[in-house]
Write a protein that holds these residues in place. Structure first.
Motif, PDB file in Angstrom:
ATOM      1  N   PHE A 259       0.846  -1.194   0.000  1.00 39.33           N
ATOM      2  CA  PHE A 259       0.000   0.000   0.000  1.00 39.33           C
ATOM      3  C   PHE A 259       0.886   1.250   0.000  1.00 39.33           C
ATOM      4  O   PHE A 259       1.996   1.238   0.545  1.00 39.33           O
ATOM      5  N   THR A 260       0.386   2.325  -0.598  1.00 38.28           N
ATOM      6  CA  THR A 260       1.102   3.601  -0.579  1.00 38.28           C
ATOM      7  C   THR A 260       0.218   4.660   0.078  1.00 38.28           C
ATOM      8  O   THR A 260      -1.007   4.635  -0.049  1.00 38.28           O
ATOM      9  N   CYS A 261       0.846   5.601   0.769  1.00 37.84           N
ATOM     10  CA  CYS A 261       0.112   6.602   1.543  1.00 37.84           C
ATOM     11  C   CYS A 261      -0.435   7.692   0.625  1.00 37.84           C
ATOM     12  O   CYS A 261       0.305   8.268  -0.181  1.00 37.84           O
ATOM     13  N   LEU A 262      -1.726   7.973   0.758  1.00 37.35           N
ATOM     14  CA  LEU A 262      -2.345   9.000  -0.069  1.00 37.35           C
ATOM     15  C   LEU A 262      -1.986  10.395   0.431  1.00 37.35           C
ATOM     16  O   LEU A 262      -1.693  11.289  -0.366  1.00 37.35           O
ATOM     17  N   ALA A 263      -2.005  10.592   1.739  1.00 42.64           N
ATOM     18  CA  ALA A 263      -1.591  11.865   2.342  1.00 42.64           C
ATOM     19  C   ALA A 263      -1.221  11.588   3.789  1.00 42.64           C
ATOM     20  O   ALA A 263      -2.055  11.093   4.553  1.00 42.64           O
ATOM     21  N   PRO A 264       0.014  11.849   4.193  1.00 44.00           N
ATOM     22  CA  PRO A 264       0.439  11.553   5.563  1.00 44.00           C
ATOM     23  C   PRO A 264      -0.452  12.263   6.588  1.00 44.00           C
ATOM     24  O   PRO A 264      -0.940  13.374   6.350  1.00 44.00           O
ATOM     25  N   ARG A 265      -0.630  11.618   7.714  1.00 45.38           N
ATOM     26  CA  ARG A 265      -1.528  12.180   8.742  1.00 45.38           C
ATOM     27  C   ARG A 265      -0.970  13.471   9.315  1.00 45.38           C
ATOM     28  O   ARG A 265       0.244  13.623   9.516  1.00 45.38           O
ATOM     29  N   VAL A 266      -1.877  14.371   9.552  1.00 44.90           N
ATOM     30  CA  VAL A 266      -1.596  15.621  10.255  1.00 44.90           C
ATOM     31  C   VAL A 266      -2.648  15.738  11.339  1.00 44.90           C
ATOM     32  O   VAL A 266      -3.845  15.623  11.067  1.00 44.90           O
ATOM     33  N   GLU A 267      -2.228  15.942  12.574  1.00 39.07           N
ATOM     34  CA  GLU A 267      -3.168  15.963  13.690  1.00 39.07           C
ATOM     35  C   GLU A 267      -4.302  16.949  13.424  1.00 39.07           C
ATOM     36  O   GLU A 267      -4.079  18.111  13.076  1.00 39.07           O
ATOM     37  N   GLY A 268      -5.521  16.454  13.543  1.00 40.12           N
ATOM     38  CA  GLY A 268      -6.699  17.288  13.324  1.00 40.12           C
ATOM     39  C   GLY A 268      -7.228  17.251  11.905  1.00 40.12           C
ATOM     40  O   GLY A 268      -8.336  17.735  11.648  1.00 40.12           O
ATOM     41  N   HIS A 269      -6.456  16.666  10.963  1.00 39.94           N
ATOM     42  CA  HIS A 269      -6.935  16.588   9.574  1.00 39.94           C
ATOM     43  C   HIS A 269      -7.626  15.239   9.353  1.00 39.94           C
ATOM     44  O   HIS A 269      -7.011  14.183   9.453  1.00 39.94           O
ATOM     45  N   GLU A 270      -8.915  15.293   9.046  1.00 45.79           N
ATOM     46  CA  GLU A 270      -9.675  14.100   8.692  1.00 45.79           C
ATOM     47  C   GLU A 270      -9.920  14.112   7.187  1.00 45.79           C
ATOM     48  O   GLU A 270     -10.389  15.118   6.645  1.00 45.79           O
ATOM     49  N   TYR A 271      -9.605  13.000   6.535  1.00 44.06           N
ATOM     50  CA  TYR A 271      -9.940  12.899   5.111  1.00 44.06           C
ATOM     51  C   TYR A 271     -10.328  11.463   4.794  1.00 44.06           C
ATOM     52  O   TYR A 271      -9.804  10.508   5.378  1.00 44.06           O
ATOM     53  N   TYR A 272     -11.265  11.331   3.852  1.00 40.00           N
ATOM     54  CA  TYR A 272     -11.841  10.025   3.511  1.00 40.00           C
ATOM     55  C   TYR A 272     -11.904   9.911   1.992  1.00 40.00           C
ATOM     56  O   TYR A 272     -12.715  10.576   1.355  1.00 40.00           O
ATOM     57  N   PRO A 273     -11.038   9.077   1.395  1.00 44.64           N
ATOM     58  CA  PRO A 273     -10.961   9.009  -0.062  1.00 44.64           C
ATOM     59  C   PRO A 273     -11.886   7.958  -0.664  1.00 44.64           C
ATOM     60  O   PRO A 273     -12.284   6.984  -0.010  1.00 44.64           O
ATOM     61  N   ASP A 274     -12.230   8.148  -1.913  1.00 49.40           N
ATOM     62  CA  ASP A 274     -12.893   7.154  -2.738  1.00 49.40           C
ATOM     63  C   ASP A 274     -12.375   7.331  -4.155  1.00 49.40           C
ATOM     64  O   ASP A 274     -11.738   8.339  -4.474  1.00 49.40           O
ATOM     65  N   HIS A 275     -12.658   6.358  -4.997  1.00 50.59           N
ATOM     66  CA  HIS A 275     -12.115   6.370  -6.355  1.00 50.59           C
ATOM     67  C   HIS A 275     -13.254   6.198  -7.342  1.00 50.59           C
ATOM     68  O   HIS A 275     -14.118   5.331  -7.158  1.00 50.59           O
ATOM     69  N   GLY A 276     -13.293   7.047  -8.366  1.00 50.50           N
ATOM     70  CA  GLY A 276     -14.365   6.969  -9.355  1.00 50.50           C
ATOM     71  C   GLY A 276     -14.021   7.750 -10.592  1.00 50.50           C
ATOM     72  O   GLY A 276     -12.840   7.914 -10.929  1.00 50.50           O
ATOM     73  N   GLN A 277     -15.040   8.240 -11.264  1.00 46.56           N
ATOM     74  CA  GLN A 277     -14.846   8.953 -12.532  1.00 46.56           C
ATOM     75  C   GLN A 277     -15.435  10.355 -12.460  1.00 46.56           C
ATOM     76  O   GLN A 277     -16.472  10.580 -11.829  1.00 46.56           O
ATOM     77  N   LEU A 278     -14.774  11.282 -13.130  1.00 43.71           N
ATOM     78  CA  LEU A 278     -15.262  12.642 -13.304  1.00 43.71           C
ATOM     79  C   LEU A 278     -15.082  13.010 -14.769  1.00 43.71           C
ATOM     80  O   LEU A 278     -13.953  12.988 -15.283  1.00 43.71           O
ATOM     81  N   ASP A 279     -16.204  13.272 -15.425  1.00 44.35           N
ATOM     82  CA  ASP A 279     -16.174  13.584 -16.859  1.00 44.35           C
ATOM     83  C   ASP A 279     -15.424  12.512 -17.643  1.00 44.35           C
ATOM     84  O   ASP A 279     -14.630  12.806 -18.554  1.00 44.35           O
ATOM     85  N   GLY A 280     -15.664  11.245 -17.269  1.00 41.85           N
ATOM     86  CA  GLY A 280     -15.085  10.126 -17.999  1.00 41.85           C
ATOM     87  C   GLY A 280     -13.660   9.774 -17.628  1.00 41.85           C
ATOM     88  O   GLY A 280     -13.103   8.810 -18.159  1.00 41.85           O
ATOM     89  N   GLU A 281     -13.041  10.517 -16.704  1.00 40.37           N
ATOM     90  CA  GLU A 281     -11.655  10.249 -16.301  1.00 40.37           C
ATOM     91  C   GLU A 281     -11.631   9.695 -14.877  1.00 40.37           C
ATOM     92  O   GLU A 281     -12.366  10.156 -14.007  1.00 40.37           O
ATOM     93  N   TRP A 282     -10.746   8.704 -14.655  1.00 39.88           N
ATOM     94  CA  TRP A 282     -10.594   8.156 -13.304  1.00 39.88           C
ATOM     95  C   TRP A 282      -9.939   9.199 -12.414  1.00 39.88           C
ATOM     96  O   TRP A 282      -8.950   9.828 -12.789  1.00 39.88           O
ATOM     97  N   ARG A 283     -10.538   9.365 -11.230  1.00 39.84           N
ATOM     98  CA  ARG A 283     -10.037  10.377 -10.294  1.00 39.84           C
ATOM     99  C   ARG A 283     -10.168   9.860  -8.863  1.00 39.84           C
ATOM    100  O   ARG A 283     -10.955   8.970  -8.559  1.00 39.84           O
TER     101      ARG A 283
END
Length: 683
Positions: A259-283
């Motif tokens: 696995f590779t880190c999407l964004a290293p943790r920073v105290e107080g920063h909450e983020y929740y990723p998902d993967h899909g398409q925007l205007d036909g492009e994977w994002r």
């Protein structure tokens, strides 16, 4: 053996030496402890024996409203429809699939259906909780997990669907989660540490003997979760505490890679990723609080580790609207929002104007129940209100058209219009307006009636109004039902949650008291007709308000109550304690210790009159230990100055959620309702 009075009197627990006289009740499985719990159970049964007829009547009433033999709404996936079927007399639904119809309808072909799993056979009459139920991407295998004690420790299994062969995987201390890679051969699962925290991710390839540890989270505040992205192209490893998160990702086609880190943790920063398409492009799509506490939505290039500087705003932060969640389909983004205390669904179809889903009620529960396949042009919403049974609504993403695919049936006479659902607003001591959801018989609008008030108020959880077959037994007898949406919950966004945690926890209790006072002042009920109820952290709420304003209530139900909060938070060896510091604080710090001690229900039991009380505990509960309820009741028993009933029921074969079967669950509700109705003098 504990010192007890004759059987005609309630058990009295002995008091030990030291600052906590009932600490000996924490000695799990000790003969003295078991004897005391069994004595309390016997006393509870003896005291409630006179309610047996009412209990049975309530059980039959509730059961009689439920369609006991029913088919769930099938979910299309690949070449199959997947669904469950409940049968009269069975405690658990069976899991099936059948070939997907050529017309893409939801019609089940029973002549070609396959039984995938029958929990009724697996339970063999005992406790059973199904954890994972995940079919492999090639539809050839089923990965599932079972807890047979209520301790939330699971055994893992893989079933070959063609042959029916079942293999038990030789791994211990599992949290029950199982995630497939796209090769349908590789499974990821999570191990629990000594404090019951999911902390280590393993990779297992079918046919091999062992598993490889691929990630370990050392920080005791963080839980580890692994799941498939909406696109089915990525695996996401999420690490999150109450205030901070970090995500690692892996291409689902190459599960052997790290696995590779999407964004290293920073105290107080909450983020929740998902993967899909925007205007036909994977994002990548990332819900993050980096721009504000109510979260914004960002998109980033579909590379393993896009820099945080490459995140671009799609939905900006708004002070008055909470972005709670995101559902991705190839043709649309579906946003789950919260505004004015209500859930809102906003759809942003690709290349088309955005819109909000329109609904008929003033107070309701709404969420995306099933996003279906990523390529689907539709999603399914679950919608219900206090007087409206749950509906599964199909939403066409492009134009917002809705169709009710299934409504939970209510057997026998039932007219939703015979009940009025309202949203009231109480005012707390500091001037804050607190929403209250209320339902009652239309004919009772102009007079005080008995009322059942429910609350929770922790972890940012939202108690959106929900329908209940069982609750009709209260409403039909003229008992109103209300939910106090107190601070500490998430009903009005992140700020609402933060205003009821840590140093602001007293707001939760003040809000609940204000809601009770408002309902009395408005003539909806009276103190002599008011029942209150809460479970787990909601049990802490009940315990605190009983100490602070006992005269305001007639009867209280506390289910698996978190009432020994100070001693629990002082013991980092207990399950979940360290992870809870962000919610309650660390009482090793003197100011936090003083703060928690000021409201902790167990420490603040007084020599005063208390309402009638029924307390429920689960002996195998790993979240709220059984002894919290037992110690609290023991102290109440010798401190309170009234003669009102005080009863403790410990489910010796269950955990945090109580007994596992649906009929067992109905009997538990019947027991509690009979107690409430009896104490409120409702016939």
């Amino acid at each position: 053996m504990p010192a007890t009075l004759p059987a005609s009197h309630a058990p009295i627990a002995r008091q030990g030496d030291g600052p906590d006289p009932y600490a000996w009740l924490q000695e799990r499985d000790a003969p003295e402890v078991m004897a005391y719990l069994q004595a309390e159970n016997a006393w509870q049964e003896q005291q409630l024996a006179g309610q047996a007829v009412l209990r049975e009547q309530l059980f039959e009433e509730i059961k009689g409203r439920i369609l006991e033999t029913d088919l769930s709404l099938p979910s299309p996936w690949g070449p199959y429809l997947y669904y469950t079927r409940t049968t009269a007399g069975d405690e658990y639904p069976r899991h099936y699939r059948c070939p997907r119809p050529a017309d893409d309808s939801n019609n089940v072909d029973e002549s070609r259906e396959e039984l995938l799993l029958d929990p009724n056979v697996l339970a063999a009459g005992g406790f059973l909780s199904l954890g994972a139920f995940n079919v492999s991407p090639d539809h050839q295998r089923l990965a599932y997990s079972l807890d047979t004690s209520g301790e939330e420790i699971y055994t893992l299994y893989v079933k070959e669907l063609a042959s029916g062969e079942v293999r038990e995987l030789p791994f211990d201390d599992c949290d029950g989660s199982m995630t497939w890679a796209n090769d349908s051969q590789t499974l990821f699962f999570t191990e629990l540490d000594d404090t019951h925290r999911p902390y280590r991710l393993h990779r297992h390839r079918l046919g091999s003997e062992g598993a490889e540890a691929v990630f370990e989270e050392a920080d005791g505040r963080f839980f580890l979760h692994c799941y498939r992205a909406s696109s089915e192209r990525q695996l996401i490893l999420l690490l999150n505490s109450k205030t901070t998160s970090e995500a690692w990702v892996l291409d689902a086609e190459t599960p052997e890679q790290p696995f590779t880190c999407l964004a290293p943790r920073v105290e107080g920063h909450e983020y929740y990723p998902d993967h899909g398409q925007l205007d036909g492009e994977w994002r990548w799509f990332v819900r993050s609080n980096q721009d504000g506490i109510n979260f914004a939505l960002f998109q980033a290039p579909s590379v393993p580790t896009p820099a945080r500087s490459d995140w671009q705003v799609l939905v900006p932060h708004r002070d008055d609207i909470m972005l709670e969640g995101l559902t991705l389909n190839a043709s649309a983004l579906t946003l789950s929002l919260r505004e004015g205390g209500l859930p809102i669904i906003e759809v942003r179809p690709s290349g088309l104007p955005s819109y909000r889903v329109q609904l008929p009620d003033a107070a309701y529960s709404l969420y995306v129940q099933d996003s279906l396949e990523f390529s689907s042009p539709r999603v399914r919403l679950r919608y219900e209100a206090l007087n409206r049974p749950a509906q599964v609504r199909q939403l066409t993403l492009a134009d917002g058209q809705q169709a009710v695919l299934k409504q939970t049936p209510v057997l026998g006479p039932f007219d939703p219009d015979a009940y009025v659902s309202r949203r009231l607003w109480a005012t707390a001591a500091d001037g804050t307006r607190i929403p209250v959801s209320l339902v009652q018989r239309r004919e009772d609008l102009d007079k005080p009636v008995p009322l059942y008030l429910y609350g929770y108020g922790a972890y940012g959880e939202s108690l959106d109004p929900w329908f209940s077959h069982a609750r009709l037994s209260l409403l039909e007898r003229g008992v109103a039902f209300a939910i106090a949406h107190v601070r500490g919950g998430g009903e009005l966004g992140e700020a609402w949650y933060r205003a009821g945690k840590q140093e602001h926890k007293q707001n939760t209790f003040d809000d609940f008291i204000a809601c009770a006072e408002h309902l009395i002042a408005e003539g909806v009920t009276s103190a002599g007709q008011l029942a209150i109820s809460g479970g787990s952290a909601g049990g802490l709420l009940i315990g605190a308000v009983l100490n602070q304003r006992p005269e305001l209530f007639k009867v209280a139900i506390a289910e698996v109550p978190f009432v020994d909060v100070l001693n629990t938070m002082l013991d980092p060896e207990l399950p979940l304690t360290v992870t809870e510091y962000d919610e309650w604080g660390n009482p090793q710090e003197p100011e936090v210790h003083a703060r928690i001690k000021a409201y902790a229900p167990y420490e603040n039991v007084k020599a005063q009159a208390y309402p009638s009380m029924l307390v429920i505990a689960g002996y195998n509960d790993s979240r709220v230990q059984y002894w919290e309820a037992a110690k609290w009741v023991a102290r109440l028993r010798v401190s309170k100055t009234d003669s009102n009933p005080l009863l403790l029921k410990t489910e010796l074969g269950a955990g945090h959620g109580g007994m596992s079967g649906r009929y067992q669950g109905l009997r538990d509700v019947a027991l509690e309702y009979a107690f409430v109705l009896n104490e409120l003098d409702v016939v």
